[in-house]
Structure formats: C-alpha cells, structure tokens
Design a protein around this motif. Sequence first.
Motif, short mmCIF file in Angstrom:
data_model
loop_
_atom_site.label_atom_id
_atom_site.label_comp_id
_atom_site.label_asym_id
_atom_site.label_seq_id
_atom_site.Cartn_x
_atom_site.Cartn_y
_atom_site.Cartn_z
N THR A 1 1.17 -5.87 -75.34
CA THR A 1 2.44 -5.68 -76.04
C THR A 1 2.50 -4.22 -76.46
N VAL A 2 3.70 -3.74 -76.71
CA VAL A 2 3.85 -2.35 -77.16
C VAL A 2 3.11 -2.14 -78.48
N PRO A 3 3.25 -3.02 -79.48
CA PRO A 3 2.52 -2.79 -80.73
C PRO A 3 1.00 -2.76 -80.53
N LEU A 4 0.47 -3.62 -79.66
CA LEU A 4 -0.96 -3.63 -79.40
C LEU A 4 -1.42 -2.32 -78.76
N VAL A 5 -0.68 -1.85 -77.78
CA VAL A 5 -1.00 -0.59 -77.12
C VAL A 5 -0.90 0.56 -78.12
N ALA A 6 0.17 0.57 -78.91
CA ALA A 6 0.37 1.64 -79.89
C ALA A 6 -0.78 1.69 -80.89
N GLN A 7 -1.19 0.53 -81.37
CA GLN A 7 -2.29 0.50 -82.34
C GLN A 7 -3.56 1.08 -81.72
N THR B 1 2.71 5.24 -83.07
CA THR B 1 3.62 4.19 -83.53
C THR B 1 4.30 3.54 -82.32
N PRO B 2 4.69 2.28 -82.47
CA PRO B 2 5.45 1.66 -81.37
C PRO B 2 6.70 2.45 -81.01
N SER B 3 7.34 3.06 -82.00
CA SER B 3 8.56 3.83 -81.70
C SER B 3 8.26 5.01 -80.78
N THR B 4 7.06 5.56 -80.85
CA THR B 4 6.67 6.65 -79.95
C THR B 4 6.69 6.15 -78.51
N ARG C 1 9.47 7.25 -75.59
CA ARG C 1 9.02 7.93 -74.37
C ARG C 1 9.18 7.09 -73.11
N TRP C 2 8.85 5.79 -73.19
CA TRP C 2 8.85 4.95 -71.99
C TRP C 2 9.97 3.92 -71.95
N GLY C 3 10.55 3.61 -73.06
CA GLY C 3 11.65 2.65 -73.08
C GLY C 3 11.20 1.23 -73.34
#
Length: 189
Positions: free
Chosen positions: A37-43, A48-51, A55-57
């Motif tokens: 998930t985006v939040p898992l990758v971001a962590q 941040t997930p918003s980053t 950048r990637w959508g």
Amino acid sequence: MARRQMVRPGGRSARVQEAVHSAVRELESEVGRDALTVPLVAQRAGVTPSTIYRRWGDLQELLSDVAVERLRPDTQPGDHGDLTSDLTTWAEQFLDEMAAPSGRAYIRDALLGDPDGSNAGRCSAYAAEQIETVLARAADRGERAPDTETVVDHVVAPMMYRILFRPGELDAGYARGLVENLLARARKS
C-alpha cells in the motif's frame, strides 16, 4: 497523466526516489506484492504518503516506475567476436530475463501503470540501446548488419508477443531461430 518528475542526480528528488524504490523492493520480498500500500511504502521509505501520491499518482504508477528501473540492463552486451554470436547471446539472455516470472511481472507492472506510454518507451529504448551496441561492434568489424528497427521487428517483437500473450515454454532455441532467420534474410538482401 503521469506525475513523474525529472530527477536531478544526487538531489533530494533522487534520494526520495531511491528510498521509495528500495522500500517497494524490500516490502515485495517481505510481504508480497498484493500487500503493498502507499502508506506502507511511505513508512518504510521515511516519506509521507502525500510525497508518493504527488510524485507517482498512485500505487500502480509507482510499481510501474520501479519495474522500469528493474528492467534496465545492468551491463553492456557481451562481445563474442562476430554479429551472429553477439546477437544470439543477447537475444537468448533477453528472452531468459523477460520470460522469467519476475521479468513477466515487471513487464506487466511497467505497462499497467503507464497511462502516457512513457515507461513502455523507456523499456523499448533499453533494448534498442543494447542492440545498437551489438550492431556498432559488427560495423566496426566490417560485418554487414541489419538496422536496429529491423532487429526489434524480427527478434524483440516476436519474443515480447509470446512472453505477453502466449506464455508457454520459451527457450534459447526460439531466440536463436529468430536471430538465424533475421540474419539469413539480411544476407539475401
């Protein structure tokens, strides 16, 4: 429309890209692709997930970007002394890598998260650059060789079609046959 940005070598953008790409690769091996998930990758990447969204959508575009980088060749094609050997060896290796389960997954990801076709173009350019290296060596040795697009049309395109749409067993003999047919046709013309 893709949200990818140009990356300045060594800049913050490059560091973020590397951290996020590393996080995706690590998490894929630890929890599997379906659990990403985006939040898992971001962590994991320390952003941040918003980053990632900026950048990637979305996750699919991120996975596409990671796949394209994984499909980039690590080395130049080997020099085996003549066009037939060089092109055959390259085609066999290309087929082996792309037809492997991981290669097929990267191809799928690269295409699925590619709304504007830029990732497909990058993957195509990787193959063309490798072929150009093989053909330039042949020209330097004085060998008659087809042009890059002809090799793409007669060697790469049939292999990619079979990898994507006829996923049965593909082996080195198939790649060798494509190269042999291409070079026999080139000698006749």
